[in-house]
Every structure is written in structure tokens, then in C-alpha cells.
Design a protein around this motif. Structure first.
Motif, short mmCIF file in Angstrom:
data_model
loop_
_atom_site.label_atom_id
_atom_site.label_comp_id
_atom_site.label_asym_id
_atom_site.label_seq_id
_atom_site.Cartn_x
_atom_site.Cartn_y
_atom_site.Cartn_z
N HIS A 56 -24.51 5.95 -20.08
CA HIS A 56 -23.41 4.08 -19.71
C HIS A 56 -22.14 3.77 -19.91
N LEU A 57 -21.45 5.22 -20.96
CA LEU A 57 -19.76 5.15 -20.81
C LEU A 57 -19.28 6.16 -19.59
N PHE A 58 -20.69 6.80 -18.90
CA PHE A 58 -20.24 8.12 -17.70
C PHE A 58 -20.21 7.21 -16.78
N ASN A 59 -20.85 6.10 -16.88
CA ASN A 59 -20.27 5.26 -15.71
C ASN A 59 -19.34 4.73 -14.80
N SER A 60 -19.22 4.47 -13.51
CA SER A 60 -17.54 4.46 -12.75
C SER A 60 -17.86 3.26 -12.05
N SER A 61 -17.17 2.33 -11.99
CA SER A 61 -16.97 1.02 -10.94
C SER A 61 -15.54 1.55 -9.94
N PHE A 62 -15.92 1.89 -8.58
CA PHE A 62 -14.96 2.21 -7.46
C PHE A 62 -15.05 0.95 -6.60
N VAL A 63 -14.12 0.33 -7.04
CA VAL A 63 -13.01 -1.05 -6.85
C VAL A 63 -11.98 -1.15 -5.69
N PRO A 64 -12.66 0.09 -4.15
CA PRO A 64 -11.70 -0.48 -3.15
C PRO A 64 -10.72 -1.12 -2.81
N VAL A 65 -9.42 -0.66 -2.63
CA VAL A 65 -8.13 -1.63 -2.52
C VAL A 65 -8.08 -2.23 -1.90
N PRO A 66 -8.74 -3.66 -1.17
CA PRO A 66 -8.43 -3.99 0.59
C PRO A 66 -6.89 -3.76 1.44
N LYS A 67 -7.47 -2.96 2.39
CA LYS A 67 -6.28 -2.78 3.09
C LYS A 67 -5.17 -4.03 3.59
N LEU A 68 -4.01 -3.82 3.66
CA LEU A 68 -3.17 -5.13 3.98
C LEU A 68 -2.32 -4.40 5.16
N PRO A 69 -2.70 -5.56 5.73
CA PRO A 69 -2.87 -5.72 7.27
C PRO A 69 -1.01 -4.87 7.72
N ASN A 70 -1.45 -4.16 8.82
CA ASN A 70 -0.51 -3.10 9.45
C ASN A 70 0.75 -4.40 9.90
N ARG A 71 1.98 -4.20 9.50
CA ARG A 71 2.99 -5.26 10.17
C ARG A 71 3.65 -4.39 11.57
N SER A 72 4.93 -5.40 11.76
CA SER A 72 5.16 -4.47 13.36
C SER A 72 6.42 -3.78 13.41
N ARG A 73 6.42 -2.44 14.14
CA ARG A 73 6.51 -1.65 14.16
C ARG A 73 8.46 -1.88 15.08
N LEU A 74 8.96 -1.72 14.33
CA LEU A 74 10.55 -1.93 15.41
C LEU A 74 11.14 -1.43 15.40
N ASN A 75 11.64 -1.05 16.56
CA ASN A 75 12.95 -0.04 17.08
C ASN A 75 14.55 -0.60 16.53
N ARG A 76 15.16 0.10 16.25
CA ARG A 76 16.49 -0.35 15.98
C ARG A 76 16.98 -0.49 16.66
N PHE A 77 18.19 -1.52 16.79
CA PHE A 77 18.95 -2.74 17.34
C PHE A 77 20.03 -2.41 17.17
N LYS A 78 21.63 -2.92 17.82
CA LYS A 78 22.74 -3.06 16.82
C LYS A 78 22.64 -4.33 16.95
N MET A 79 22.85 -4.64 15.41
CA MET A 79 23.53 -5.92 15.23
C MET A 79 24.48 -6.65 16.12
#
Length: 149
Positions: A56-79
Motif C-alpha cells: 500500500h505504500l507504493f500506491n500513487s494517487s495521480f490527480v491531474p491539474v485542471p487546465k486553465l482557460p487560454n487567455r487572449s493572444r493580443l498583438n503589440r500596439f503603440k501606447m
């Protein structure tokens, strides 16, 4: 001979046990079982199939990390003037928060990025330019973190 064990026991341990088996036989060639002092001890547990409670010491419980939603890919701009004013207001806010939370010495030594890093400030200004932030949830989505929001 060692009993066949599934992948719970690494191969190098098995090879080391086989070397011990040979060594203790060479130690006392007059005895058919080898040297009784340095012979490997026999165990009552052979494998995880026959004795699952022993592993029982060798049992592993792998809990997958939930994937975060993708953020926007925004282009560079002149401020523009609006973005400069927003950037200045955010810098003033984070300096005030750093002074309020961490005191003047940390503001001088580490700087205002202690409260909000520069890349997050830049991302907020970029998202504001492209009108991506309309609520706190939008801000959390774009930053992929909810610690400082």
C-alpha cells in the motif's frame, strides 16, 4: 531463485538480490545452501498479487491539474495617452498597496512589483486597449490566476 514481481520492485534491486544470492553461495562452498550467516533472508511476501496489503505504500494517487482557460493572444500596439494614463494609475496603485501591505522599506528595496509584477501590469494595459476587460472575472481569465484579483 526470486519470485517474479511485477513492476513494483525496480530492476536494480532484483539484480542486487541476485548478486547476494551468488555471493553467499561462494562464501561457504561446503554447504549446499551457502553460508547461513550472510544468506539473504526469505520473506513471506512475494508480490503484490498474492499480498496486496503489503504494497500500500507504493500506491500513487495521480490527480491531474485542471487546465486553465487560454487567455487572449493580443498583438503589440503603440501606447496612446489613454494607455499611458492607465499605466501611471496602475503604477501609483501598486506603489500605494506595496507601501500599505509591506511598508516603505520593501517598497524601496524590492519595488512595487512585489504586489503586481510588471508583466501583469503590461497585460492589463494591453487588454484594456483591446477592450477585453469588462469585469473582475475577465481580468482573472486574462491573467490565469486569482491570487491578487
Amino acid at each position: 531463485m526470486l519470485p517474479q514481481v511485477r513492476s513494483l520492485v525496480p530492476n536494480y534491486i532484483i539484480s542486487q538480490l541476485n548478486l547476494l544470492d551468488v555471493d553467499h553461495c561462494a562464501c561457504d562452498p561446503s554447504n549446499q545452501g551457502g553460508c547461513s550467516r550472510c544468506a539473504p533472508l526469505t520473506t513471506s511476501v512475494c508480490c503484490d498479487i498474492h499480498h496486496p496489503d503489503a504494497f500500500h505504500l507504493f500506491n500513487s494517487s495521480f490527480v491531474p491539474v485542471p487546465k486553465l482557460p487560454n487567455r487572449s493572444r493580443l498583438n503589440r500596439f503603440k501606447m496612446d495617452l489613454k494607455e499611458y494614463k492607465l499605466c501611471e494609475a496602475l503604477e501609483d496603485w501598486r506603489e500605494g498597496k506595496t507601501h500599505e501591505i509591506h511598508d516603505e522599506s520593501n517598497l524601496i528595496d524590492i519595488g512595487p512589483s512585489l504586489v503586481m509584477p510588471d508583466d501583469i501590469l503590461d497585460c492589463i494595459v494591453t487588454c484594456a486597449h483591446y477592450l477585453k476587460i469588462k469585469s473582475v472575472d475577465d481580468l482573472r481569465h486574462e491573467q490565469n490566476q486569482s491570487v491578487w484579483c
